[in-house]
Design a protein around this motif. Structure first.
Motif, PDB file in Angstrom:
ATOM      1  N   TYR A 124      23.394  75.340 -10.300  1.00  0.00           N
ATOM      2  CA  TYR A 124      23.565  74.763  -9.570  1.00  0.00           C
ATOM      3  C   TYR A 124      22.112  73.610  -9.324  1.00  0.00           C
ATOM      4  N   LEU A 125      22.545  72.077  -8.770  1.00  0.00           N
ATOM      5  CA  LEU A 125      22.063  71.060  -9.176  1.00  0.00           C
ATOM      6  C   LEU A 125      21.587  70.419  -7.180  1.00  0.00           C
ATOM      7  N   PHE A 126      20.471  70.130  -7.215  1.00  0.00           N
ATOM      8  CA  PHE A 126      19.631  69.668  -5.960  1.00  0.00           C
ATOM      9  C   PHE A 126      18.887  68.610  -5.952  1.00  0.00           C
ATOM     10  N   LYS A 127      19.171  67.251  -5.405  1.00  0.00           N
ATOM     11  CA  LYS A 127      18.860  65.963  -5.972  1.00  0.00           C
ATOM     12  C   LYS A 127      18.303  65.200  -4.620  1.00  0.00           C
ATOM     13  N   LYS A 128      16.934  64.999  -4.504  1.00  0.00           N
ATOM     14  CA  LYS A 128      17.045  64.503  -3.058  1.00  0.00           C
ATOM     15  C   LYS A 128      16.163  62.289  -3.398  1.00  0.00           C
ATOM     16  N   ASN A 129      16.850  61.348  -3.551  1.00  0.00           N
ATOM     17  CA  ASN A 129      15.906  59.634  -3.073  1.00  0.00           C
ATOM     18  C   ASN A 129      15.140  59.574  -1.938  1.00  0.00           C
ATOM     19  N   SER A 130      14.411  59.527  -1.710  1.00  0.00           N
ATOM     20  CA  SER A 130      13.852  58.705  -0.389  1.00  0.00           C
ATOM     21  C   SER A 130      13.634  57.231  -1.094  1.00  0.00           C
ATOM     22  N   ILE A 131      14.195  56.546  -0.049  1.00  0.00           N
ATOM     23  CA  ILE A 131      14.138  55.420   0.118  1.00  0.00           C
ATOM     24  C   ILE A 131      13.001  54.595   1.491  1.00  0.00           C
ATOM     25  N   GLN A 132      12.411  53.548   0.627  1.00  0.00           N
ATOM     26  CA  GLN A 132      12.375  52.366   2.178  1.00  0.00           C
ATOM     27  C   GLN A 132      13.055  51.338   1.707  1.00  0.00           C
ATOM     28  N   GLN A 133      13.480  50.473   2.569  1.00  0.00           N
ATOM     29  CA  GLN A 133      14.584  49.663   2.504  1.00  0.00           C
ATOM     30  C   GLN A 133      14.647  49.012   4.045  1.00  0.00           C
ATOM     31  N   LEU A 134      14.925  47.710   4.136  1.00  0.00           N
ATOM     32  CA  LEU A 134      14.999  46.344   5.194  1.00  0.00           C
ATOM     33  C   LEU A 134      16.013  46.350   5.540  1.00  0.00           C
ATOM     34  N   LYS A 135      16.866  47.084   6.454  1.00  0.00           N
ATOM     35  CA  LYS A 135      17.957  47.237   7.005  1.00  0.00           C
ATOM     36  C   LYS A 135      18.176  46.721   8.796  1.00  0.00           C
ATOM     37  N   SER A 136      19.721  45.615   8.679  1.00  0.00           N
ATOM     38  CA  SER A 136      19.796  45.806  10.119  1.00  0.00           C
ATOM     39  C   SER A 136      20.071  46.770  11.195  1.00  0.00           C
ATOM     40  N   VAL A 137      18.999  47.028  11.981  1.00  0.00           N
ATOM     41  CA  VAL A 137      19.339  48.411  12.624  1.00  0.00           C
ATOM     42  C   VAL A 137      19.646  47.557  14.180  1.00  0.00           C
TER      43      VAL A 137
END
Length: 239
Positions: A124-137
C-alpha cells in the motif's frame, strides 16, 4: 501501450506461478546458506531512485522478519522538498512543494539460496504533496462557478495519492551485510486534490495538465499503475 501492459501482466503472472510452485516444494530443510542475511534479521533500506522522482523524497525503510522466516513486513517513509529536486523546471514551478511518501509492504519469500532470495509482495502506498500556489479565487459566489469577481491569492493545495501494488522481486548479496533489492509491480492508484481556506468551487481552473499531474481540486482515477526500482540494504544484528 496495450501490448506493453499485456506483456507486463504475463510477466507478473509467470512470477506468481513460479512462487506457487516453490511454496509447494518448501520445507524447513531448504534453508539458504546464509538465512540470517535476508529473512531473520532486520534490514535497513535506502531507495536512491526516489530522489529522481518528480515528487522527490529521501526514502528510507526497514524490513522486519516475522516468526515464519518466509514472511516479513517492510515499512518505508520519505520526505522531500522542491528545493532539492534535481529537475530545474520542478523547482521553478513548485518552489515551496513538500512531499511525504509512505509504503507498507507484506513480503513472502519463495526461493532462498546463497546468491539471494526471491519474493512476492503486496504493498500500500500513500503520498501527499503540500503546495503553495497563486490561483484565481472567486469572490461573492452565489453558486459554484458563478462568482462576482476573481482575485489572485496564495492557495494551500494538497494532493493525495493512494495506491495498491502486487510486486515481485529479488534480493542479491553484495557483501555479508549489504544487499541489492530489485523489484517491479502492477496495481491501481487514484488521486484526490483538495484546497484549504476556501471552497474548491471558487477556484478557476487554469490547469492544462493530465489528471495525474493536475492541481485542480477533485477526485481522479482509479487507473492502472506500474512500479519498479531498487533498494540498497544493510543487515542489522548478528549474522
Amino acid at each position: 501501450m496495450k501490448r506493453i501492459v499485456f506483456f507486463l501482466l504475463v510477466a507478473l503472472a509467470g512470477s506468481i506461478s513460479v512462487i506457487a510452485q516453490d511454496m509447494y516444494q518448501y520445507t524447513p530443510t531448504r534453508a539458504p546458506q546464509y538465512p540470517d542475511s535476508l529473512n531473520r534479521q532486520p534490514i535497513l533500506k535506502f531507495a536512491p531512485l526516489a530522489l529522481f522522482d518528480p515528487d522527490n523524497t529521501l526514502q528510507v525503510g526497514i524490513e522486519i522478519p516475522l516468526p515464519d522466516p518466509r514472511f516479513s513486513v517492510q515499512q518505508e517513509a520519505g520526505y522531500g522538498h522542491s528545493a532539492f529536486n534535481v529537475y530545474p523546471f520542478q523547482r521553478e514551478e513548485y518552489p515551496n512543494r513538500e512531499t511525504w511518501r509512505f509504503r507498507t509492504q507484506l513480503r513472502m519469500y519463495y526461493r532462498m539460496n546463497e546468491s539471494g532470495a526471491g519474493y512476492f509482495a503486496a504493498e500500500y502506498l500513500f503520498k501527499k504533496n503540500s503546495i503553495q500556489q497563486l490561483k484565481s479565487v472567486g469572490m461573492d459566489c452565489a453558486s459554484p462557478g458563478q462568482c462576482a469577481y476573481f482575485q489572485t491569492r496564495n492557495v494551500s493545495l494538497g494532493r493525495f495519492v493512494n495506491a495498491f501494488h502486487l510486486k515481485a522481486g529479488w534480493q542479491y548479496y553484495l557483501a555479508p551485510r549489504m544487499n541489492l533489492d530489485v523489484y517491479f509491480g502492477l496495481g491501481m492508484r487514484n488521486l484526490t486534490v483538495r484546497t484549504l481556506g476556501q471552497e474548491n468551487e471558487q477556484l478557476r481552473n487554469n490547469s492544462n495538465s493530465l489528471w495525474f499531474g493536475t492541481d485542480q481540486p477533485g477526485r481522479y482515477g482509479p487507473i492502472g499503475s506500474f512500479t519498479f526500482g531498487f533498494h540498497l540494504g544493510w543487515v542489522l544484528g548478528k549474522l
